[in-house]
Design a protein around this motif. Structure first.
Motif, mmCIF file in Angstrom:
data_model
loop_
_atom_site.group_PDB
_atom_site.id
_atom_site.type_symbol
_atom_site.label_atom_id
_atom_site.label_comp_id
_atom_site.label_asym_id
_atom_site.label_seq_id
_atom_site.Cartn_x
_atom_site.Cartn_y
_atom_site.Cartn_z
ATOM 1 N N ILE A 75 19.176 29.572 22.254
ATOM 2 C CA ILE A 75 18.769 28.162 22.253
ATOM 3 C C ILE A 75 17.876 27.901 23.458
ATOM 4 O O ILE A 75 16.818 27.272 23.328
ATOM 5 N N HIS A 76 18.265 28.406 24.603
ATOM 6 C CA HIS A 76 17.474 28.238 25.832
ATOM 7 C C HIS A 76 16.102 28.896 25.681
ATOM 8 O O HIS A 76 15.084 28.315 26.074
ATOM 9 N N HIS A 77 16.047 30.084 25.107
ATOM 10 C CA HIS A 77 14.781 30.793 24.923
ATOM 11 C C HIS A 77 13.831 30.005 24.024
ATOM 12 O O HIS A 77 12.627 30.015 24.238
ATOM 13 N N SER A 78 14.376 29.308 23.033
ATOM 14 C CA SER A 78 13.536 28.574 22.083
ATOM 15 C C SER A 78 12.809 27.394 22.724
ATOM 16 O O SER A 78 11.709 27.046 22.314
ATOM 17 N N ASP A 79 13.421 26.762 23.722
ATOM 18 C CA ASP A 79 12.820 25.613 24.413
ATOM 19 C C ASP A 79 13.521 25.472 25.756
ATOM 20 O O ASP A 79 14.522 24.768 25.870
ATOM 21 N N GLU A 80 12.997 26.140 26.758
ATOM 22 C CA GLU A 80 13.684 26.241 28.040
ATOM 23 C C GLU A 80 13.820 24.916 28.781
ATOM 24 O O GLU A 80 14.646 24.793 29.677
ATOM 25 N N ASP A 81 13.043 23.929 28.419
ATOM 26 C CA ASP A 81 13.099 22.656 29.129
ATOM 27 C C ASP A 81 14.102 21.669 28.547
ATOM 28 O O ASP A 81 14.665 20.862 29.275
ATOM 29 N N HIS A 82 14.338 21.718 27.222
ATOM 30 C CA HIS A 82 15.118 20.648 26.603
ATOM 31 C C HIS A 82 16.252 21.096 25.690
ATOM 32 O O HIS A 82 17.183 20.326 25.463
ATOM 33 N N ALA A 83 16.188 22.293 25.147
ATOM 34 C CA ALA A 83 17.122 22.683 24.084
ATOM 35 C C ALA A 83 18.581 22.646 24.514
ATOM 36 O O ALA A 83 19.427 22.158 23.768
#
Length: 168
Positions: A75-83
């Motif tokens: 999940i973090h890899h998919s969108d490191e700023d908001h996910a």
């Protein structure tokens, strides 16, 4: 089960703060693998963070953590700023220390895989990508694996998808 690993897995609630030190005292990557195989993710991310920061955490274990044991790093890899904030809203709002540990774990794992910073150890992990020279694969399996690898390379750096055959 290794007695040191068992002591971490089956800890008393008042021993929770000691767990990162116990993880740091583990001597090799096979103990780390055994620990994460038996770990209850309901106990939080202090132990997984200590594992990915451990100098003996090998690339195979890091890949297994990423692909198989918990999806927070994906999940973090998919969108490191908001996910993570979106997927772990309760923790971010009501348990800020636990959320900070979660973010630190995901960041250490993703950044380490991206930089290919985890060493090759004795553990092995087949990501399901690459490995096209494996003699055990049928022609059909090789074709499917080639297609999967090509699709994965559009989204992931090779450090996330290249399998590891551990050193013996």
């Amino acid at each position: 089960m290794d007695p040191v690993v068992e002591r971490i897995v089956h800890h008393e609630s008042d021993e929770h703060d000691e767990l990162p030190e116990r993880v740091a005292a583990l001597v090799d990557e096979t103990q780390l693998w055994e620990l994460m195989s038996a770990y209850s993710w309901d106990d939080g991310f202090d132990v997984p963070l200590a594992v990915v920061r451990h100098p003996r955490c090998d690339r195979a274990l890091a890949l297994r953590l990423y692909w198989e044991l918990d999806d927070a790093a994906q999940i973090h890899h998919s969108d490191e700023d908001h996910a993570l904030c979106e997927n772990y809203t309760v923790e971010a709002t009501y348990q800020p220390r636990q959320f900070e540990t979660l973010v630190a774990y995901c960041t250490a794992l993703v950044d380490g895989l991206r930089a290919e910073a985890f060493p090759i150890g004795r553990n092995s992990y087949d990501t399901g990508f690459f490995g096209l020279d494996d003699p055990a694969l049928t022609d059909r399996q090789r074709t499917l694996r080639t297609a999967r690898t090509k699709r994965a390379q559009a989204e992931y750096e090779d450090g996330f998808i290249r399998p590891v055959t551990g050193a013996s």
